[in-house]
Design a protein around this motif. Structure first.
Motif, PDB file in Angstrom:
ATOM      1  N   LEU A 270       0.832  -1.209   0.000  1.00 22.90           N
ATOM      2  CA  LEU A 270       0.000   0.000   0.000  1.00 22.90           C
ATOM      3  C   LEU A 270       0.866   1.259   0.000  1.00 22.90           C
ATOM      4  N   ASP A 271       2.077   1.136  -0.486  1.00 23.79           N
ATOM      5  CA  ASP A 271       3.010   2.259  -0.447  1.00 23.79           C
ATOM      6  C   ASP A 271       2.421   3.475  -1.178  1.00 23.79           C
ATOM      7  N   GLY A 272       2.371   4.596  -0.458  1.00 25.52           N
ATOM      8  CA  GLY A 272       1.870   5.832  -1.048  1.00 25.52           C
ATOM      9  C   GLY A 272       0.369   5.981  -1.022  1.00 25.52           C
ATOM     10  N   MET A 273      -0.374   4.958  -0.612  1.00 22.34           N
ATOM     11  CA  MET A 273      -1.831   5.064  -0.581  1.00 22.34           C
ATOM     12  C   MET A 273      -2.277   5.813   0.667  1.00 22.34           C
ATOM     13  N   HIS A 274      -3.233   6.699   0.511  1.00 21.03           N
ATOM     14  CA  HIS A 274      -3.831   7.435   1.629  1.00 21.03           C
ATOM     15  C   HIS A 274      -5.156   6.768   1.986  1.00 21.03           C
TER      16      HIS A 274
ATOM     17  N   ALA B 174     -18.984  14.035  13.935  1.00 19.73           N
ATOM     18  CA  ALA B 174     -18.651  15.466  14.033  1.00 19.73           C
ATOM     19  C   ALA B 174     -18.848  16.171  12.704  1.00 19.73           C
ATOM     20  N   ASP B 175     -19.437  15.486  11.731  1.00 22.74           N
ATOM     21  CA  ASP B 175     -19.692  16.024  10.395  1.00 22.74           C
ATOM     22  C   ASP B 175     -18.410  16.434   9.683  1.00 22.74           C
ATOM     23  N   GLU B 176     -17.335  15.663   9.930  1.00 26.66           N
ATOM     24  CA  GLU B 176     -16.075  15.939   9.259  1.00 26.66           C
ATOM     25  C   GLU B 176     -16.054  15.237   7.903  1.00 26.66           C
ATOM     26  N   PRO B 177     -15.495  15.865   6.886  1.00 24.91           N
ATOM     27  CA  PRO B 177     -15.468  15.235   5.566  1.00 24.91           C
ATOM     28  C   PRO B 177     -14.326  14.240   5.426  1.00 24.91           C
ATOM     29  N   VAL B 178     -14.481  13.315   4.497  1.00 22.59           N
ATOM     30  CA  VAL B 178     -13.379  12.457   4.101  1.00 22.59           C
ATOM     31  C   VAL B 178     -12.323  13.345   3.440  1.00 22.59           C
ATOM     32  N   PRO B 179     -11.056  13.216   3.806  1.00 24.49           N
ATOM     33  CA  PRO B 179     -10.032  14.018   3.124  1.00 24.49           C
ATOM     34  C   PRO B 179     -10.125  13.845   1.611  1.00 24.49           C
ATOM     35  N   GLY B 180     -10.064  14.953   0.901  1.00 25.98           N
ATOM     36  CA  GLY B 180     -10.295  14.911  -0.537  1.00 25.98           C
ATOM     37  C   GLY B 180      -9.282  14.108  -1.317  1.00 25.98           C
ATOM     38  N   ASP B 181      -8.084  13.937  -0.755  1.00 23.11           N
ATOM     39  CA  ASP B 181      -7.055  13.181  -1.472  1.00 23.11           C
ATOM     40  C   ASP B 181      -6.981  11.728  -1.033  1.00 23.11           C
ATOM     41  N   ALA B 182      -7.960  11.265  -0.240  1.00 20.08           N
ATOM     42  CA  ALA B 182      -7.944   9.876   0.215  1.00 20.08           C
ATOM     43  C   ALA B 182      -8.167   8.931  -0.959  1.00 20.08           C
ATOM     44  N   ASP B 183      -7.305   7.914  -1.068  1.00 20.02           N
ATOM     45  CA  ASP B 183      -7.451   6.911  -2.113  1.00 20.02           C
ATOM     46  C   ASP B 183      -8.463   5.838  -1.740  1.00 20.02           C
ATOM     47  N   ALA B 184      -8.602   5.584  -0.442  1.00 17.80           N
ATOM     48  CA  ALA B 184      -9.499   4.531   0.034  1.00 17.80           C
ATOM     49  C   ALA B 184     -10.087   4.956   1.370  1.00 17.80           C
TER      50      ALA B 184
ATOM     51  N   GLY C  34     -18.410   8.230  -5.726  1.00 15.08           N
ATOM     52  CA  GLY C  34     -18.653   8.682  -7.092  1.00 15.08           C
ATOM     53  C   GLY C  34     -17.388   8.804  -7.911  1.00 15.08           C
ATOM     54  N   ALA C  35     -16.265   9.026  -7.230  1.00 16.79           N
ATOM     55  CA  ALA C  35     -14.967   9.086  -7.915  1.00 16.79           C
ATOM     56  C   ALA C  35     -14.362   7.699  -8.101  1.00 16.79           C
ATOM     57  N   ASN C  36     -15.138   6.673  -7.793  1.00 20.94           N
ATOM     58  CA  ASN C  36     -14.721   5.271  -7.949  1.00 20.94           C
ATOM     59  C   ASN C  36     -13.518   4.935  -7.074  1.00 20.94           C
ATOM     60  N   ARG C  37     -13.493   5.515  -5.876  1.00 22.25           N
ATOM     61  CA  ARG C  37     -12.437   5.221  -4.922  1.00 22.25           C
ATOM     62  C   ARG C  37     -12.936   4.200  -3.906  1.00 22.25           C
ATOM     63  N   THR C  38     -12.068   3.307  -3.500  1.00 22.87           N
ATOM     64  CA  THR C  38     -12.436   2.148  -2.694  1.00 22.87           C
ATOM     65  C   THR C  38     -13.067   2.527  -1.359  1.00 22.87           C
ATOM     66  N   ILE C  39     -14.105   1.777  -0.987  1.00 23.84           N
ATOM     67  CA  ILE C  39     -14.691   1.840   0.352  1.00 23.84           C
ATOM     68  C   ILE C  39     -14.755   0.417   0.889  1.00 23.84           C
ATOM     69  N   VAL C  40     -14.142   0.191   2.046  1.00 27.07           N
ATOM     70  CA  VAL C  40     -14.223  -1.087   2.751  1.00 27.07           C
ATOM     71  C   VAL C  40     -15.091  -0.857   3.974  1.00 27.07           C
ATOM     72  N   ALA C  41     -16.221  -1.552   4.054  1.00 30.88           N
ATOM     73  CA  ALA C  41     -17.191  -1.315   5.131  1.00 30.88           C
ATOM     74  C   ALA C  41     -17.495  -2.614   5.852  1.00 30.88           C
ATOM     75  N   GLU C  42     -17.398  -2.582   7.177  1.00 29.92           N
ATOM     76  CA  GLU C  42     -17.659  -3.753   8.001  1.00 29.92           C
ATOM     77  C   GLU C  42     -18.796  -3.475   8.973  1.00 29.92           C
ATOM     78  N   CYS C  43     -19.755  -4.375   9.008  1.00 33.95           N
ATOM     79  CA  CYS C  43     -20.815  -4.376  10.022  1.00 33.95           C
ATOM     80  C   CYS C  43     -21.488  -3.003  10.123  1.00 33.95           C
ATOM     81  N   GLY C  44     -21.241  -2.252  11.198  1.00 33.82           N
ATOM     82  CA  GLY C  44     -21.875  -0.948  11.343  1.00 33.82           C
ATOM     83  C   GLY C  44     -21.546  -0.014  10.198  1.00 33.82           C
ATOM     84  N   GLY C  45     -20.330  -0.122   9.649  1.00 32.21           N
ATOM     85  CA  GLY C  45     -19.982   0.684   8.492  1.00 32.21           C
ATOM     86  C   GLY C  45     -20.846   0.355   7.293  1.00 32.21           C
TER      87      GLY C  45
END
Length: 434
Positions: free
Chosen positions: A234-238, A272-282, A312-323
């Motif tokens: 995962l080198d370099g992945m945010h 806390a209504d914080e956004p996902v960082p815009g440069d997050a890859d996953a 919508g940007a086709n970036r990965t989401i890994v969701a478990e149980c409550g997620g």
């Protein structure tokens, strides 16, 4: 081979007070200036939060199936090299499950202290202690500790009932100011108990003069054969991780693995209504209690919009149980109140008054092998999605939790223990699994 004083805290059943006693011990020795490392047997998220607060260090899981004997050995050996005391809290009763706490204690020769709730019990305490100590000759037995004792006279009766070769390690009185509050799924989260540190200090004070509080014998832990350094898959992945009271079921070992694989990790709070960082890859949406915070999550439009934009940007989401529940169209509580969620996966989750699934499971991907984990939840999901496959149960080939894939989203009730297969974990975050 490193050696360190070590003790395994177990009991005849759940609800005896193992976590209270283990946390009190950890706090006591930490106040004595010792470096304490606590482990939790099995796939638990809640008890480790309490134990981490008590000890001041992250609490890792030990389990001969989910974690594996080799990895357990490596974790214990590392702790023995660094710490002054190792404490292991068991799961359920000493001999419950396959593998059990007894199996773990026997494998690593860690002496067992059995916590027995003596409320509404007198001489039968001796019979229970006798059975725990004698049931398996390969389990090293340190002694018994009585919890929820009514008086000094009551404690005397309990000790007199013990066979002479069993050690009474002391007792705690029944005290609401010490007991840890709970709800469905287990104890309250550490951050939700306002007076947690005061409770831990009172419990530590109460057992400071008992034999249990003395340093246990040193145990030698074999060094596991050195593993090759992990490839930085995962080198370099945010990777952005949701973390707050609604999304908190996160194994420290999973986070450690992502870091070792080279990922840059940041955290944000949907509550806390914080956004996902815009440069997050996953994005990782762990389990937790979204159902308890559903109105707040539904009202927090900035966080929701950023997660939808990430998908919508086709970036990965890994969701478990409550997620996974958070990604659905809606969640319905046990009173029939339905609250809209993100709508990234079609369907609804309905909360139940009893747990609907519990146990160890594993998922398999043809390209990456098998990833171990577990499931434990109080909801049922209705969705038109067809699972890409199902997990399987640990002790059989029976189907377990459904695994869904839609676009960049992989979602399942199963909580994965990612160090069991680092290549599989990396594939999940690259969007290449399934």
């Amino acid at each position: 081979m490193p050696a360190c004083p070590a003790l395994f805290i177990s009991a005849p059943a759940s609800g005896q007070g193992k976590t209270t006693v283990t946390a009190a011990l950890a706090r006591h020795h930490r106040r004595m200036g010792r470096d304490v490392r606590v482990f939790k047997t099995g796939p638990d998220f809640l008890d480790p939060m309490i134990l981490a607060r008590a000890s001041g260090a992250p609490v890792f899981s030990l389990d001969l199936w989910m974690v594996g004997e080799r990895a357990c050995r490596a974790l214990l050996a590392q702790a023995a090299r660094e710490a002054d005391l190792i404490l292991i809290e068991g799961v359920m009763g000493l001999f419950d499950g396959t593998p059990s706490s007894a199996d773990l204690a026997a494998t690593f020769n860690v002496p067992v202290a059995a916590v027995i709730s003596a409320k509404a019990m007198a001489q039968t305490f001796g019979a229970v202690a006798f059975g725990l100590a004698r049931f398996r000759a390969d389990v090293p037995f340190h002694g018994v500790f009585a919890n929820r004792v009514g008086s000094a006279r009551h404690a005397q009766m309990l000790e007199e009932a013990l066979p002479r070769d069993l050690t009474m390690l002391g007792y705690l009185s029944g005290n609401d100011a010490i007991e840890l509050p709970d709800r469905h799924l287990g104890l309250l989260q550490a951050a939700e108990i306002d007076d947690l540190d005061a409770r831990l200090d009172r419990a530590a004070d109460a057992l400071a003069s008992t034999a249990l509080a003395q340093l246990p014998p040193a145990v030698t832990f074999d060094d596991a054969a050195g593993d090759e350094p992990l490839p930085r898959l995962l080198d370099g992945m945010h990777v952005a991780i949701a973390r707050d009271a609604a999304f908190s079921f996160i194994y420290p070992a999973n986070v450690q693995l992502l870091d070792m694989l080279g990922a840059r990790l940041t955290y944000f709070s949907p509550l806390a209504d914080e956004p996902v960082p815009g440069d997050a890859d996953a994005l990782y949406l762990p389990g937790g209690y979204p159902e308890l915070h559903a109105p707040a999550l539904a009202a927090n439009t900035h966080s929701a919009a950023s997660i939808r934009a990430h998908a919508g940007a086709n970036r990965t989401i890994v969701a478990e149980c409550g997620g996974m529940l958070y990604l659905l169209d809606s969640v319905t509580d046990t009173h029939g109140v339905t609250t809209p969620m993100l709508g990234l996966l079609p369907g609804n989750a309905a909360m139940q008054t009893r747990f609907t699934a519990l146990g160890m499971q594993q998922m398999t991907d043809s390209a990456h092998g098998t990833l171990t984990g577990h499931t434990f939840h109080y909801s049922r999901v209705s969705t038109p999605l067809t699972p890409v496959r199902h997990a399987t149960r640990a002790q059989s080939d029976a189907p377990g939790e459904a695994i869904y894939r839609q676009g960049p989203v992989v979602a399942t009730y199963m909580h994965g223990y990612w160090p069991s297969n680092p290549a599989f974990a990396a594939a999940l975050f690259h969007g290449r699994a399934f």
